[in-house]
Design a protein around this motif. Sequence first.
Motif, PDB file in Angstrom:
ATOM      1  N   GLY A   1       0.629  19.739  19.975  1.00  0.00           N
ATOM      2  CA  GLY A   1       0.469  18.496  20.728  1.00  0.00           C
ATOM      3  C   GLY A   1      -0.982  18.171  21.015  1.00  0.00           C
ATOM      4  N   ALA A   2      -1.196  17.269  21.970  1.00  0.00           N
ATOM      5  CA  ALA A   2      -2.552  16.862  22.331  1.00  0.00           C
ATOM      6  C   ALA A   2      -3.339  18.035  22.902  1.00  0.00           C
ATOM      7  CB  ALA A   2      -2.503  15.711  23.331  1.00  0.00           C
ATOM      8  N   GLY A   3      -2.644  19.040  23.419  1.00  0.00           N
ATOM      9  CA  GLY A   3      -3.303  20.216  23.985  1.00  0.00           C
ATOM     10  C   GLY A   3      -4.153  20.970  22.980  1.00  0.00           C
ATOM     11  N   THR A   4      -3.825  20.823  21.697  1.00  0.00           N
ATOM     12  CA  THR A   4      -4.598  21.498  20.655  1.00  0.00           C
ATOM     13  C   THR A   4      -6.049  21.033  20.658  1.00  0.00           C
ATOM     14  OG1 THR A   4      -2.619  21.678  19.300  1.00  0.00           O
ATOM     15  CG2 THR A   4      -4.721  21.929  18.159  1.00  0.00           C
TER      16      THR A   4
ATOM     17  N   VAL B   1      18.301  20.624  21.292  1.00  0.00           N
ATOM     18  CA  VAL B   1      17.218  20.118  20.452  1.00  0.00           C
ATOM     19  C   VAL B   1      16.018  19.834  21.344  1.00  0.00           C
ATOM     20  CG1 VAL B   1      16.497  18.266  18.893  1.00  0.00           C
ATOM     21  CG2 VAL B   1      18.852  19.115  18.815  1.00  0.00           C
ATOM     22  N   VAL B   2      14.869  20.352  20.948  1.00  0.00           N
ATOM     23  CA  VAL B   2      13.615  20.097  21.651  1.00  0.00           C
ATOM     24  C   VAL B   2      12.761  19.248  20.721  1.00  0.00           C
ATOM     25  CG1 VAL B   2      11.553  21.123  22.670  1.00  0.00           C
ATOM     26  CG2 VAL B   2      13.773  22.281  22.906  1.00  0.00           C
ATOM     27  N   ILE B   3      12.303  18.116  21.220  1.00  0.00           N
ATOM     28  CA  ILE B   3      11.503  17.199  20.415  1.00  0.00           C
ATOM     29  C   ILE B   3      10.030  17.382  20.767  1.00  0.00           C
ATOM     30  CG2 ILE B   3      11.084  14.788  19.795  1.00  0.00           C
ATOM     31  CD1 ILE B   3      13.919  15.737  19.113  1.00  0.00           C
ATOM     32  N   GLY B   4       9.241  17.810  19.798  1.00  0.00           N
ATOM     33  CA  GLY B   4       7.805  17.941  19.979  1.00  0.00           C
ATOM     34  C   GLY B   4       7.369  19.370  20.231  1.00  0.00           C
ATOM     35  N   SER B   5       6.354  19.794  19.503  1.00  0.00           N
ATOM     36  CA  SER B   5       5.859  21.166  19.647  1.00  0.00           C
ATOM     37  C   SER B   5       4.512  21.213  20.347  1.00  0.00           C
ATOM     38  CB  SER B   5       5.798  21.875  18.290  1.00  0.00           C
ATOM     39  OG  SER B   5       4.873  21.225  17.445  1.00  0.00           O
ATOM     40  N   GLY B   6       4.372  20.362  21.378  1.00  0.00           N
ATOM     41  CA  GLY B   6       3.218  20.458  22.262  1.00  0.00           C
ATOM     42  C   GLY B   6       3.457  21.622  23.219  1.00  0.00           C
ATOM     43  N   PRO B   7       2.568  21.835  24.169  1.00  0.00           N
ATOM     44  CA  PRO B   7       2.749  22.961  25.098  1.00  0.00           C
ATOM     45  C   PRO B   7       4.098  22.942  25.806  1.00  0.00           C
ATOM     46  CG  PRO B   7       0.554  22.046  25.332  1.00  0.00           C
ATOM     47  CD  PRO B   7       1.300  21.136  24.408  1.00  0.00           C
ATOM     48  N   ALA B   8       4.535  21.768  26.277  1.00  0.00           N
ATOM     49  CA  ALA B   8       5.817  21.695  26.996  1.00  0.00           C
ATOM     50  C   ALA B   8       6.986  21.964  26.062  1.00  0.00           C
ATOM     51  CB  ALA B   8       5.963  20.334  27.666  1.00  0.00           C
ATOM     52  N   GLY B   9       6.962  21.372  24.867  1.00  0.00           N
ATOM     53  CA  GLY B   9       8.048  21.588  23.915  1.00  0.00           C
ATOM     54  C   GLY B   9       8.134  23.027  23.457  1.00  0.00           C
TER      55      GLY B   9
ATOM     56  N   PHE C   1       7.107  25.664  25.064  1.00  0.00           N
ATOM     57  CA  PHE C   1       7.561  26.517  26.150  1.00  0.00           C
ATOM     58  C   PHE C   1       9.044  26.307  26.431  1.00  0.00           C
ATOM     59  CE2 PHE C   1       8.038  28.141  30.441  1.00  0.00           C
ATOM     60  CZ  PHE C   1       7.454  29.385  30.279  1.00  0.00           C
ATOM     61  N   CYS C   2       9.486  25.083  26.372  1.00  0.00           N
ATOM     62  CA  CYS C   2      10.901  24.789  26.581  1.00  0.00           C
ATOM     63  C   CYS C   2      11.744  25.508  25.526  1.00  0.00           C
ATOM     64  CB  CYS C   2      11.126  23.282  26.509  1.00  0.00           C
ATOM     65  SG  CYS C   2      12.844  22.789  26.726  1.00  0.00           S
ATOM     66  N   ALA C   3      11.352  25.411  24.262  1.00  0.00           N
ATOM     67  CA  ALA C   3      12.087  26.085  23.182  1.00  0.00           C
ATOM     68  C   ALA C   3      12.063  27.597  23.381  1.00  0.00           C
ATOM     69  CB  ALA C   3      11.485  25.707  21.836  1.00  0.00           C
ATOM     70  N   TYR C   4      10.937  28.120  23.795  1.00  0.00           N
ATOM     71  CA  TYR C   4      10.818  29.555  24.053  1.00  0.00           C
ATOM     72  C   TYR C   4      11.796  29.991  25.147  1.00  0.00           C
ATOM     73  CZ  TYR C   4       8.914  33.907  25.886  1.00  0.00           C
ATOM     74  OH  TYR C   4       8.790  35.193  26.342  1.00  0.00           O
ATOM     75  N   GLN C   5      11.814  29.232  26.262  1.00  0.00           N
ATOM     76  CA  GLN C   5      12.699  29.579  27.373  1.00  0.00           C
ATOM     77  C   GLN C   5      14.168  29.488  26.966  1.00  0.00           C
ATOM     78  OE1 GLN C   5      10.414  31.291  29.625  1.00  0.00           O
ATOM     79  NE2 GLN C   5      12.305  30.822  30.623  1.00  0.00           N
ATOM     80  N   LEU C   6      14.523  28.448  26.235  1.00  0.00           N
ATOM     81  CA  LEU C   6      15.903  28.312  25.769  1.00  0.00           C
ATOM     82  C   LEU C   6      16.290  29.476  24.865  1.00  0.00           C
ATOM     83  CD1 LEU C   6      15.983  24.474  25.124  1.00  0.00           C
ATOM     84  CD2 LEU C   6      17.406  25.710  26.773  1.00  0.00           C
ATOM     85  N   ALA C   7      15.358  29.880  24.002  1.00  0.00           N
ATOM     86  CA  ALA C   7      15.624  31.017  23.111  1.00  0.00           C
ATOM     87  C   ALA C   7      15.802  32.302  23.914  1.00  0.00           C
ATOM     88  CB  ALA C   7      14.490  31.167  22.091  1.00  0.00           C
TER      89      ALA C   7
ATOM     90  N   VAL D   1       3.411  31.463  32.699  1.00  0.00           N
ATOM     91  CA  VAL D   1       3.382  30.542  31.566  1.00  0.00           C
ATOM     92  C   VAL D   1       2.152  30.810  30.705  1.00  0.00           C
ATOM     93  CG1 VAL D   1       3.109  28.109  30.911  1.00  0.00           C
ATOM     94  CG2 VAL D   1       4.766  28.755  32.664  1.00  0.00           C
ATOM     95  N   LEU D   2       0.989  30.944  31.340  1.00  0.00           N
ATOM     96  CA  LEU D   2      -0.239  31.198  30.590  1.00  0.00           C
ATOM     97  C   LEU D   2      -0.194  32.542  29.889  1.00  0.00           C
ATOM     98  CD1 LEU D   2      -2.880  29.695  33.030  1.00  0.00           C
ATOM     99  CD2 LEU D   2      -2.034  28.713  30.892  1.00  0.00           C
TER     100      LEU D   2
END
Length: 185
Positions: free
Chosen positions: A158-161, A99-107, A109-115, A181-182
Amino acid sequence: MIRISQLKLRTDHTEEDMKNKIFHTLRLRKGTDFSFRIRRQSLDARKKPDLFYVYTVDVSVRQEKEILKRAKNSRISFVTDTGYCFRPKGREILNERPVVIGSGPAGLFCAYQLACMGYRPLLLERGASVEERIRDVNEFWEGGELKPNSNVQFGEGGAGTFSDGKLNTLVRDKMGRNEKVLEIF
């Protein structure tokens, strides 16, 4: 591959202008075929209203060593594109989906990498979509009403938006992680 730094062009330049600038910077012979990839782009606004883009480009061309000798410019160098590779597949067997909590840049990317590793993550976000957040943030700035789950801090992206684009902090990225990453984002 040849890297050219500090390649400066007006903001209204065309791709042909870019090709011509590369051609002349490398002192290529007429008819020389080459391709290029933009690695970095920034805006030089120090002499307003004259605005310029400043690029770092990687150029693929035959006979690189000969061209480097002829060009003799401190902004031109030889580079090897190693590219960064993430581990292609997870090795751990999980009983539950991560489970990844939060869809900011880190979340994200983390979900993407796990997938990518085959783990089928579950991504949870308490805030609203970007489109809804934009409306909610504008309402806050105009009238002062704060929506606790849909504002600058919470929601998709996230705040990055609402940031000024400073997503990265690696100045010298020898391994190529930052660029990878970029590129993915």
